[in-house]
Scaffold this motif. Structure first.
Motif, PDB file in Angstrom:
ATOM      1  N   ARG A  84       0.833  -1.210   0.000  1.00 40.98           N
ATOM      2  CA  ARG A  84       0.000   0.000   0.000  1.00 40.98           C
ATOM      3  C   ARG A  84       0.862   1.252   0.000  1.00 40.98           C
ATOM      4  NH1 ARG A  84      -1.324   3.947   2.710  1.00 40.98           N
ATOM      5  NH2 ARG A  84      -0.246   3.283   4.584  1.00 40.98           N
ATOM      6  N   ASP A  88       0.893   4.267  -2.651  1.00 45.63           N
ATOM      7  CA  ASP A  88       0.785   5.685  -2.301  1.00 45.63           C
ATOM      8  C   ASP A  88       1.900   6.498  -2.947  1.00 45.63           C
ATOM      9  OD1 ASP A  88      -1.438   5.142  -0.761  1.00 45.63           O
ATOM     10  OD2 ASP A  88      -0.398   5.312   1.167  1.00 45.63           O
ATOM     11  N   ASN A  91       0.883   6.500  -6.803  1.00 40.66           N
ATOM     12  CA  ASN A  91      -0.415   7.025  -7.227  1.00 40.66           C
ATOM     13  C   ASN A  91      -1.026   8.062  -6.289  1.00 40.66           C
ATOM     14  OD1 ASN A  91      -0.488   5.197  -9.458  1.00 40.66           O
ATOM     15  ND2 ASN A  91      -1.048   3.580  -8.027  1.00 40.66           N
ATOM     16  N   ASP A  94      -4.772   8.910  -2.110  1.00 37.04           N
ATOM     17  CA  ASP A  94      -6.207   8.748  -2.333  1.00 37.04           C
ATOM     18  C   ASP A  94      -6.517   7.800  -3.485  1.00 37.04           C
ATOM     19  OD1 ASP A  94      -6.922  10.447  -0.257  1.00 37.04           O
ATOM     20  OD2 ASP A  94      -6.777  12.229  -1.520  1.00 37.04           O
ATOM     21  N   SER A  95      -5.559   7.005  -3.890  1.00 37.91           N
ATOM     22  CA  SER A  95      -5.763   6.154  -5.062  1.00 37.91           C
ATOM     23  C   SER A  95      -6.709   4.994  -4.772  1.00 37.91           C
ATOM     24  CB  SER A  95      -4.426   5.611  -5.564  1.00 37.91           C
ATOM     25  OG  SER A  95      -3.965   4.595  -4.704  1.00 37.91           O
ATOM     26  N   ASP A  96      -7.383   4.537  -5.797  1.00 34.70           N
ATOM     27  CA  ASP A  96      -8.256   3.370  -5.684  1.00 34.70           C
ATOM     28  C   ASP A  96      -7.453   2.141  -5.272  1.00 34.70           C
ATOM     29  OD1 ASP A  96     -10.456   4.854  -6.410  1.00 34.70           O
ATOM     30  OD2 ASP A  96     -10.387   4.260  -8.521  1.00 34.70           O
ATOM     31  N   LEU A  97      -6.227   2.031  -5.785  1.00 30.56           N
ATOM     32  CA  LEU A  97      -5.377   0.884  -5.455  1.00 30.56           C
ATOM     33  C   LEU A  97      -5.064   0.864  -3.964  1.00 30.56           C
ATOM     34  CD1 LEU A  97      -3.719  -1.568  -6.260  1.00 30.56           C
ATOM     35  CD2 LEU A  97      -1.848  -0.002  -6.873  1.00 30.56           C
ATOM     36  N   SER A  98      -4.686   2.007  -3.427  1.00 29.00           N
ATOM     37  CA  SER A  98      -4.372   2.091  -2.001  1.00 29.00           C
ATOM     38  C   SER A  98      -5.599   1.726  -1.158  1.00 29.00           C
ATOM     39  CB  SER A  98      -3.904   3.504  -1.659  1.00 29.00           C
ATOM     40  OG  SER A  98      -3.604   3.607  -0.288  1.00 29.00           O
ATOM     41  N   ASN A  99      -6.754   2.222  -1.554  1.00 25.41           N
ATOM     42  CA  ASN A  99      -7.987   1.917  -0.827  1.00 25.41           C
ATOM     43  C   ASN A  99      -8.330   0.437  -0.910  1.00 25.41           C
ATOM     44  OD1 ASN A  99      -8.240   4.613  -0.114  1.00 25.41           O
ATOM     45  ND2 ASN A  99      -9.514   5.093  -1.891  1.00 25.41           N
ATOM     46  N   ALA A 100      -8.123  -0.176  -2.077  1.00 21.40           N
ATOM     47  CA  ALA A 100      -8.405  -1.608  -2.239  1.00 21.40           C
ATOM     48  C   ALA A 100      -7.480  -2.435  -1.350  1.00 21.40           C
ATOM     49  CB  ALA A 100      -8.254  -2.014  -3.701  1.00 21.40           C
ATOM     50  N   THR A 102      -6.101  -1.469   1.414  1.00 22.74           N
ATOM     51  CA  THR A 102      -6.559  -1.261   2.784  1.00 22.74           C
ATOM     52  C   THR A 102      -7.746  -2.165   3.096  1.00 22.74           C
ATOM     53  OG1 THR A 102      -5.726   1.010   2.814  1.00 22.74           O
ATOM     54  CG2 THR A 102      -7.458   0.455   4.408  1.00 22.74           C
TER      55      THR A 102
END
Length: 156
Positions: A84, A88, A91, A94-100, A102
């Motif tokens: 993650r 960060d 990207n 606030d990236s979608d990848l980071s949120n996914a 998490t």
């Protein structure tokens, strides 16, 4: 500094196992796996074992050690936290990848908590420390304290 006439008797898992052999790591692990397999809310035992196989060194298994079984989830969660952080860096936070990532970490942590709850539930059931079934343990500790020549207090 402690007075030379003081004693402390610390007891742990060895005495617990003498009290109830179901607390032997292998037995307790088998019980935890069975509980996971029978848990209607979490059908995760096989997946936890597969994850442990992938994270443990070659030749090491989780068959006899619930700490390895449940601990594999922590290892994966920690690894995903590093991934993650890479996401960060690349990207932004606030990236979608980071949120996914998490969300996946949360899933792993929730699953770990289910495993830990089964471990603690079994340990609690097998370590009943009251009544006549615990008298021999209390008597052993009392005998140790009574052999001490200084003043003593016993708290169990």
């Amino acid at each position: 500094m402690a007075d030379d006439n003081e004693v402390a008797v610390l007891v742990g898992n060895g005495l617990s196992i003498a009290h109830n052999p179901k607390l032997i790591l292998k037995e307790l692990t088998a019980e935890v796996v069975e509980r996971l397999q029978n848990d209607e809310e979490s059908d995760s035992a096989d997946l936890m074992e597969a994850l442990a196989r992938n994270t443990l060194p070659e030749g090491v298994t989780s068959d006899d050690d619930f700490e390895r079984l449940v601990g594999a989830l922590d290892l994966e969660s920690t690894s995903l936290e590093h991934v993650r952080q890479f996401a960060d860096l690349r990207n932004g936070e606030d990236s979608d990848l980071s949120n996914a990532i998490t969300l996946v970490r949360g899933l792993l942590e929730d699953t770990r908590d289910i495993g830990v709850s089964h471990v603690l539930e079994a340990v609690t059931e097998y370590t009943e420390g009251r009544g006549s079934n615990f008298a021999h343990v209390r008597n052993l500790v009392r005998a140790i304290v009574d052999e001490f020549s200084g003043s003593s207090q016993m708290r169990v």
